[in-house]
Write an enzyme that holds these catalytic residues in place. Structure first.
Site, PDB file in Angstrom:
ATOM      1  N   ASP A 255      -8.023  -5.266  -0.237  1.00  0.00           N
ATOM      2  CA  ASP A 255      -8.512  -6.173  -1.275  1.00  0.00           C
ATOM      3  C   ASP A 255      -8.151  -7.629  -1.028  1.00  0.00           C
ATOM      4  O   ASP A 255      -8.685  -8.518  -1.686  1.00  0.00           O
ATOM      5  CB  ASP A 255      -7.945  -5.745  -2.642  1.00  0.00           C
ATOM      6  CG  ASP A 255      -8.469  -4.381  -3.039  1.00  0.00           C
ATOM      7  OD1 ASP A 255      -9.689  -4.197  -2.985  1.00  0.00           O
ATOM      8  OD2 ASP A 255      -7.651  -3.506  -3.376  1.00  0.00           O
TER       9      ASP A 255
ATOM     10  N   HIS B 267       0.842  -1.193   0.000  1.00  0.00           N
ATOM     11  CA  HIS B 267       0.000   0.000   0.000  1.00  0.00           C
ATOM     12  C   HIS B 267       0.876   1.241   0.000  1.00  0.00           C
ATOM     13  O   HIS B 267       1.937   1.238   0.622  1.00  0.00           O
ATOM     14  CB  HIS B 267      -0.913   0.018   1.241  1.00  0.00           C
ATOM     15  CG  HIS B 267      -2.081   0.918   1.088  1.00  0.00           C
ATOM     16  ND1 HIS B 267      -2.019   2.257   1.376  1.00  0.00           N
ATOM     17  CD2 HIS B 267      -3.337   0.678   0.636  1.00  0.00           C
ATOM     18  CE1 HIS B 267      -3.193   2.800   1.115  1.00  0.00           C
ATOM     19  NE2 HIS B 267      -4.009   1.870   0.664  1.00  0.00           N
TER      20      HIS B 267
HETATM   21  N1  COA Z   1       3.929  -7.425  -4.607  1.00  0.00           N
HETATM   22  C1  COA Z   1       5.261  -7.485  -4.689  1.00  0.00           C
HETATM   23  N2  COA Z   1       6.073  -6.442  -4.472  1.00  0.00           N
HETATM   24  C2  COA Z   1       5.481  -5.282  -4.151  1.00  0.00           C
HETATM   25  C3  COA Z   1       4.098  -5.156  -4.044  1.00  0.00           C
HETATM   26  C4  COA Z   1       3.319  -6.291  -4.290  1.00  0.00           C
HETATM   27  N3  COA Z   1       2.000  -6.228  -4.226  1.00  0.00           N
HETATM   28  N4  COA Z   1       3.786  -3.878  -3.710  1.00  0.00           N
HETATM   29  C5  COA Z   1       4.953  -3.241  -3.611  1.00  0.00           C
HETATM   30  N5  COA Z   1       5.979  -4.078  -3.883  1.00  0.00           N
HETATM   31  C6  COA Z   1       7.399  -3.768  -3.865  1.00  0.00           C
HETATM   32  C7  COA Z   1       7.837  -3.164  -5.188  1.00  0.00           C
HETATM   33  O1  COA Z   1       8.194  -4.133  -6.120  1.00  0.00           O
HETATM   34  C8  COA Z   1       8.980  -2.310  -4.733  1.00  0.00           C
HETATM   35  O2  COA Z   1      10.065  -3.139  -4.470  1.00  0.00           O
HETATM   36  P1  COA Z   1      11.582  -2.692  -4.760  1.00  0.00           P
HETATM   37  O3  COA Z   1      11.779  -1.469  -3.914  1.00  0.00           O
HETATM   38  O4  COA Z   1      12.395  -3.866  -4.357  1.00  0.00           O
HETATM   39  O5  COA Z   1      11.615  -2.379  -6.230  1.00  0.00           O
HETATM   40  C9  COA Z   1       8.503  -1.748  -3.407  1.00  0.00           C
HETATM   41  O6  COA Z   1       7.624  -2.756  -2.891  1.00  0.00           O
HETATM   42  C10 COA Z   1       7.757  -0.440  -3.529  1.00  0.00           C
HETATM   43  O7  COA Z   1       6.689  -0.623  -4.468  1.00  0.00           O
HETATM   44  P2  COA Z   1       5.988   0.523  -5.284  1.00  0.00           P
HETATM   45  O8  COA Z   1       5.242  -0.112  -6.417  1.00  0.00           O
HETATM   46  O9  COA Z   1       6.914   1.634  -5.601  1.00  0.00           O
HETATM   47  O10 COA Z   1       4.977   1.074  -4.198  1.00  0.00           O
HETATM   48  P3  COA Z   1       3.756   1.996  -4.482  1.00  0.00           P
HETATM   49  O11 COA Z   1       3.550   2.812  -3.284  1.00  0.00           O
HETATM   50  O12 COA Z   1       3.880   2.700  -5.773  1.00  0.00           O
HETATM   51  O13 COA Z   1       2.613   0.899  -4.681  1.00  0.00           O
HETATM   52  C11 COA Z   1       0.668  -0.296  -4.681  1.00  0.00           C
HETATM   53  C12 COA Z   1       1.474   0.779  -3.964  1.00  0.00           C
HETATM   54  C13 COA Z   1      -0.620  -0.508  -3.917  1.00  0.00           C
HETATM   55  C14 COA Z   1       0.339   0.205  -6.096  1.00  0.00           C
HETATM   56  C15 COA Z   1       1.484  -1.604  -4.748  1.00  0.00           C
HETATM   57  O14 COA Z   1       1.770  -2.065  -3.451  1.00  0.00           O
HETATM   58  C16 COA Z   1       0.801  -2.670  -5.564  1.00  0.00           C
HETATM   59  O15 COA Z   1       0.894  -2.658  -6.796  1.00  0.00           O
HETATM   60  N6  COA Z   1       0.066  -3.615  -4.905  1.00  0.00           N
HETATM   61  C17 COA Z   1      -0.671  -4.625  -5.601  1.00  0.00           C
HETATM   62  C18 COA Z   1      -1.976  -4.052  -6.132  1.00  0.00           C
HETATM   63  C19 COA Z   1      -2.961  -3.848  -5.018  1.00  0.00           C
HETATM   64  O16 COA Z   1      -3.183  -4.711  -4.180  1.00  0.00           O
HETATM   65  N7  COA Z   1      -3.622  -2.678  -5.076  1.00  0.00           N
HETATM   66  C20 COA Z   1      -4.646  -2.336  -4.119  1.00  0.00           C
HETATM   67  C21 COA Z   1      -4.189  -1.230  -3.230  1.00  0.00           C
HETATM   68  S1  COA Z   1      -5.381  -0.932  -1.945  1.00  0.00           S
END
Ligand code: COA
Length: 382
Positions: free
Chosen positions: A318, A267
Site C-alpha cells: 500500500d 507486514h
Molecule cells: N508503524 C509503526 N510500528 C509498526 C508498524 C507500523 N506500520 N507495523 C508494526 N509496527 C510495530 C508494532 O508497533 C510492534 O512494535 P513493538 O514490538 O515495539 O510493540 C511491532 O512492529 C509488531 O507489530 P504488530 O502490530 O504486532 O504486527 P502485526 O503482524 O500484527 O501487524 C500490520 C501487521 C500490517 C497490521 C502492521 O504492520 C500495521 O498495522 N501496518 C500499518 C497498516 C498497513 O500498512 N496495513 C497494510 C498491510 S498490507
C-alpha cells in the site's frame, strides 16, 4: 480464580498458524518473494495482463490465446450492471458514503440480480467469479460519477478491465501508459495467500453459503486500515505532511513515540521489503518523472528509510500504490475499492479451491474467563 491459563500469546491474530493448503500463491516473507500458482510476481507484473492473471488464478495456469480471448470476451460481456443498481447508487446511496461501504452494499444487491447466485456447482461458480469481477469496476466508476453529479457511463465492453474502468471513471479513453500502470497494479493486488479478507471469504464460503455472501464479507475485511484501507491512509499522511511541512524524521519520531502505526509500513508475513512495493516504486518513479512531480516519491522514500533505520520495518504493497493512483488523478477514497476490484479474482479463486474439497472452517477459542459464577437477583447486583 480462573482455572485455565491465559491463551498463549502466539495465537493472537493467528500469527504463524497454517490454516489450510492452497495452490494459489506462495509467500516467502524472509526473501520477499511472491508467486501466483508458481509464477513470480515480477514476471507476471511485466509479462501478464490482469485478464491473464485472473484466468491463471481461476483455472490453474496461464491461458493460451483461445482461452485468453474467451475469458476477455466473458469479462467484457459481463461489465454492464442492471439499471436498478444504478438507480440505487443514484437515489439511495448518500453522495458522501464511504465508497467501500457503497460497493459492499452494491455487491450484495448484485446477488439478487444473478439467477445463479445460489447455484453451487463448479461451472456456475466460475461464471459468477467472472461476472462479479467484471461488474465491480462498473459499479465503482458509476458511484464516483454519480457523487460528482455526473451520469454514469456504460462500459465500452472493449479492451482490458483497466482500460474500461479508467474510461468509465473519467469519461476519456486512457492512454496506453495509464492503462498499463492500472493493469499492472491490478495484477499486483490480485492474490496474497490467507490475508484477512481472503480468510474471511473462505470461512464464509466453507459454510456453503454463496459466492456473493463470501465476497461481501471479504469487502468488509479489506476496508480496514490494517488491511486494504491502508492505501488511503498513506495518501492522507503524505498530503498532510506536504501541507504541514513536518519532516519525515519528525513525523516518524512522533508516530513511534505515541506508539501509532505508520500506514503502508510493516507486514505480518514479510520481514523484508514487500516485492510488490518494489515494483510499485518503479512504477511511481516512471510516473513521477513523466508528470514532473517528484515530491510524493521523495517523501515516501524518506519516510520508508527513516522507519527502516529507526524500527527495522519496511514498506508493504500500500505504501507506493497510493502515490501511483494519486498521480493517475484518482480520488483518494477509491484506492481501497480498486484494490477490491483486483483482489476479487483472488477471493473467488480461493472459493473455487475451497469448494473443490470443502470442510467447514471452525477453530476453537481458548476460554480464559471465570467458570464459577451464579446469577444473582438484579437488585443484588453491584
Ligand atoms: N508503524 C509503526 N510500528 C509498526 C508498524 C507500523 N506500520 N507495523 C508494526 N509496527 C510495530 C508494532 O508497533 C510492534 O512494535 P513493538 O514490538 O515495539 O510493540 C511491532 O512492529 C509488531 O507489530 P504488530 O502490530 O504486532 O504486527 P502485526 O503482524 O500484527 O501487524 C500490520 C501487521 C500490517 C497490521 C502492521 O504492520 C500495521 O498495522 N501496518 C500499518 C497498516 C498497513 O500498512 N496495513 C497494510 C498491510 S498490507
Amino acid at each position: 480464580m480462573s482455572q485455565t491459563a491465559p491463551a498463549p500469546k502466539k495465537t493472537r491474530g493467528l500469527e504463524g498458524v497454517t490454516a489450510l493448503d492452497t495452490e494459489l500463491s506462495f509467500i516467502d516473507g524472509q526473501k520477499g518473494e511472491l508467486l501466483y500458482r508458481g509464477y513470480d510476481i515480477r514476471d507476471l507484473a511485466k509479462n501478464a495482463s490482469f485478464e491473464e492473471t485472473a484466468y491463471l488464478l481461476w483455472k490453474g495456469d496461464m491461458p493460451n490465446q483461445a482461452q485468453l480471448d474467451e475469458v476477455t470476451a466473458d469479462l467484457q460481456a459481463a461489465r454492464p450492471v442492471h439499471s436498478d443498481l444504478l438507480d440505487h447508487l443514484r437515489h439511495h446511496t448518500p453522495k458522501d458514503a464511504n465508497p467501500m461501504a457503497a460497493m459492499r452494499t452494491a455487491l450484495s444487491m448484485l446477488a439478487a440480480y444473478d439467477d445463479e447466485a445460489d447455484v453451487m456447482d463448479a461451472d456456475a461458480n466460475y461464471r459468477k467469479a467472472v461476472r462479479i469481477t467484471a461488474k465491480l469496476p462498473t459499479l465503482l466508476a458509476a458511484f464516483d460519477r454519480i457523487r460528482k453529479g455526473e451520469e454514469p457511463l456504460a462500459p465500452k465492453q472493449t479492451g482490458s478491465t483497466a482500460f474500461d474502468f479508467l474510461y468509465m471513471l473519467t469519461g476519456e479513453e486512457p492512454g496506453p501508459a495509464a492503462e498499463e500502470i492500472m493493469d499492472a497494479a491490478l495484477v499486483l493486488h490480485a492474490e496474497h495467500g490467507l490475508n484477512a479478507s481472503t480468510f474471511a471469504c473462505r470461512v464464509i464460503g466453507a459454510t456453503l453459503s454463496d459466492m456473493y455472501s463470501a465476497v461481501v464479507g471479504a469487502m468488509g475485511a479489506l476496508k480496514g486500515p490494517l488491511h486494504g484501507g491502508a492505501n488511503i491512509e498513506v495518501m492522507k499522511t503524505l498530503i498532510a505532511l506536504d501541507k504541514s511541512g513536518e519532516t519525515a524524521q519528525e513525523f516518524v519520531d512522533r508516530k513511534l513515540e505515541k506508539k501509532e502505526k505508520i500506514m503502508g509500513i510493516g507486514h505480518r508475513v514479510y520481514k523484508t521489503l514487500d516485492p510488490r512495493a518494489v515494483i510499485l516504486r518503479g512504477m511511481l518513479q516512471g510516473l513521477s518523472e513523466e508528470k514532473g512531480e517528484m515530491k510524493w516519491l521523495e517523501m515516501s522514500d524518506t519516510i520508508r528509510q527513516t522507519v527502516k533505520d529507526t524500527k527495522g520495518l519496511d514498506a508493504n504493497v500500500d505504501f507506493y500504490s497510493a502515490s501511483v493512483y494519486y498521480l493517475l488523478g484518482i480520488e483518494t477514497d477509491l484506492y481501497t475499492p480498486i484494490f477490491a476490484i483486483s483482489r476479487m479474482t483472488g477471493w473467488t479463486a480461493h472459493l473455487l479451491e475451497q469448494w473443490e474439497d470443502n470442510r467447514l472452517i471452525r477453530p476453537r477459542a481458548e476460554y480464559v474467563g471465570p467458570r464459577d459464577k451464579t446469577v444473582a437477583a438484579v437488585a443484588d447486583r453491584g
